[in-house]
Design an enzyme around this catalytic site. Structure first.
Site, mmCIF file in Angstrom:
data_model
loop_
_atom_site.group_PDB
_atom_site.id
_atom_site.type_symbol
_atom_site.label_atom_id
_atom_site.label_comp_id
_atom_site.label_asym_id
_atom_site.label_seq_id
_atom_site.Cartn_x
_atom_site.Cartn_y
_atom_site.Cartn_z
ATOM 1 N N HIS A 169 42.656 -47.304 -40.023
ATOM 2 C CA HIS A 169 41.473 -48.185 -39.985
ATOM 3 C C HIS A 169 40.572 -48.016 -41.210
ATOM 4 C CE1 HIS A 169 42.431 -49.538 -35.993
ATOM 5 N NE2 HIS A 169 42.346 -48.332 -35.472
ATOM 6 N N ASP A 205 50.985 -48.505 -34.353
ATOM 7 C CA ASP A 205 49.849 -48.091 -33.522
ATOM 8 C C ASP A 205 49.418 -49.270 -32.632
ATOM 9 O OD1 ASP A 205 47.415 -45.801 -33.773
ATOM 10 O OD2 ASP A 205 46.684 -47.786 -33.166
ATOM 11 N N ASP A 294 49.639 -44.701 -29.134
ATOM 12 C CA ASP A 294 48.713 -45.251 -28.127
ATOM 13 C C ASP A 294 49.245 -46.535 -27.494
ATOM 14 O OD1 ASP A 294 48.306 -46.404 -30.612
ATOM 15 O OD2 ASP A 294 46.164 -45.951 -30.703
HETATM 16 C C1 SP5 Z 1 43.486 -44.600 -34.959
HETATM 17 C C2 SP5 Z 1 43.084 -45.303 -33.691
HETATM 18 O O1 SP5 Z 1 43.901 -45.449 -32.787
HETATM 19 N N1 SP5 Z 1 41.820 -45.704 -33.578
HETATM 20 C C3 SP5 Z 1 41.348 -46.383 -32.417
HETATM 21 C C4 SP5 Z 1 39.899 -46.653 -32.443
HETATM 22 C C5 SP5 Z 1 39.428 -47.292 -31.183
HETATM 23 N N2 SP5 Z 1 38.021 -47.281 -31.073
HETATM 24 C C6 SP5 Z 1 37.411 -47.997 -29.970
HETATM 25 C C7 SP5 Z 1 37.801 -47.401 -28.673
HETATM 26 C C8 SP5 Z 1 36.880 -47.673 -27.546
HETATM 27 C C9 SP5 Z 1 37.278 -46.796 -26.420
HETATM 28 N N3 SP5 Z 1 36.393 -46.776 -25.371
HETATM 29 C C10 SP5 Z 1 36.760 -45.897 -24.338
HETATM 30 C C11 SP5 Z 1 35.924 -45.939 -23.154
HETATM 31 C C12 SP5 Z 1 36.430 -45.001 -22.154
HETATM 32 N N4 SP5 Z 1 35.974 -45.250 -20.865
HETATM 33 ZN ZN ZN Z 2 45.237 -46.835 -32.297
#
Ligand code: SP5
Ligand code: ZN
Length: 353
Positions: A169, A205, A294
């Protein structure tokens, strides 16, 4: 396949990330890497190495991908954060104000003196805490990417850069999505600089590799492809649509394959095949795989439903591309399973080459 792991990764340890108006525990934690390391040792996939890269070589490789004013910002960010208020030493730095880069007339050419403003200038979300050890950890990760690229340049079929924080990112001059230096882009550029003529990046990813896309968007020598959750509903939201095909000399050299939340392995594989066919048409002589795990059904922040045994197949399909390959560890937040899933993929690859 040799693995290069980052001995400094745990220096980056965010406490909380902002999510919909509240602070939640960070998903991107040091244990992720430790699980992969343990699984690599348990199954003895290949040697574990720490990268042997000197500071000057590393600075040069990073500068090929990132702007000087951004890396200078990262290098002194923690000290400046603490200088704003000594009590900040107990808190991670998170941005809270941003210029709307390419919209309207906010100035991004004038570097603000105010550190909080610079934190916003060089970022695009409030989910990526910058900590005392972030710069050292990110540099250690970039060194892994560079070392893995050098393995290929020395004639090896594959290498694995096992690092965190992740990278895909991060753009030329911004952090976000838990990423600070774009390790996959650094590996791809090092491959170009070492003599590979056409380098492909295939990002698997769950999240679109917006930083990598942006870095190479106007170039025809690095083909970028990404299979990911549809940005209409999934992070990073503002990039990753199918109609982004590259620009200028790079037109036709970016391929986005967004899939709806809930997508299972069969449809995901069909998209992967499409990407591999495009890489084949491009006639790549090296491949970089930003390897996020993921896409796993148990991932707490993502929405695909791949199972642990599916990663073995992913590795086999990637091997069939028949191109020297650098794997770069990216996301994957089902911490207890991330090691098994990562090594399933790498073992599937190794068994098929
Ligand atoms: C490298 C990578 O996989 N980066 C991912 C970034 C995602 N960021 C936003 C995620 C928001 C997650 N919120 C979680 C709430 C849990 N209840
Ligand atoms: Zn990711």
């Amino acid at each position: 396949m040799k693995t290069f792991h980052n001995p400094h990764h745990a220096l980056h340890q965010g406490r909380e990330e902002m999510f919909r108006g509240r602070m939640v525990p960070c998903h991107e934690v040091p244990a992720r890497l430790d699980y992969v390391l343990a699984e690599l040792q348990r199954r003895s996939l290949g040697g574990l190495h720490t990268p042997e890269v000197n500071d000057a070589e590393l600075d040069a490789a990073i500068a090929r991908v990132h702007d000087a004013r951004y890396t200078q910002f990262l290098a002194s960010a923690w000290d400046e954060w603490v200088a704003m208020d000594p009590a900040n030493a107990q808190r991670d730095a998170l941005p809270s104000v941003w210029p709307l880069g390419n919209r309207h007339a906010f100035r991004t050419d004038v570097l603000p003196q105010n550190f909080a403003a610079r934190l916003g200038l060089f970022s695009y979300d409030s989910g990526s805490p910058l900590t005392a050890g972030t710069w050292a950890a990110a540099r250690g990760g970039a060194a892994c990417a560079l070392a893995a690229a050098r393995e290929l340049l020395a004639g090896e079929r594959a290498a694995f850069a096992l690092t965190r924080p992740p990278g895909h990112h991060a753009g030329p001059d911004f952090f976000g999505g838990y990423c600070f230096l774009n390790n996959s882009a650094i590996a791809a550029q090092a491959l170009r600089d070492g003599g590979k003529q056409r380098v492909a990046v295939l990002d698997v990813d769950y999240h679109h590799g917006n930083g990598t896309q942006t870095i190479f968007y106007e170039r025809a020598d690095v083909f970028t492809a990404s299979v990911h959750g549809d940005p209409a509903t999934e992070y990073p939201f503002f990039l990753g649509h199918a109609d982004e095909r590259g620009a200028g000399a790079g037109e036709g050299f970016n391929l986005n394959l967004p899939l709806p939340r809930g997508t299972g392995f069969e449809a995901w594989c069909a998209a992967l095949d499409t990407a591999i066919d495009a890489i084949d048409d491009f006639n790549a002589d090296a491949l970089v795989v930003p390897m996020g795990l993921d896409t796993f059904e148990g991932d707490p922040i993502s929405g695909f439903t791949l199972k642990s045994e599916d990663y073995d197949t992913v590795g086999r399909l990637l091997a069939a591309a028949g191109v020297p390959t650098v794997f770069v560890f990216e996301g994957g937040y089902a911490v207890a399973e991330v090691g098994v899933n990562a090594v399933n993929l790498l073992e599937g690859f190794c068994r098929s080459i």
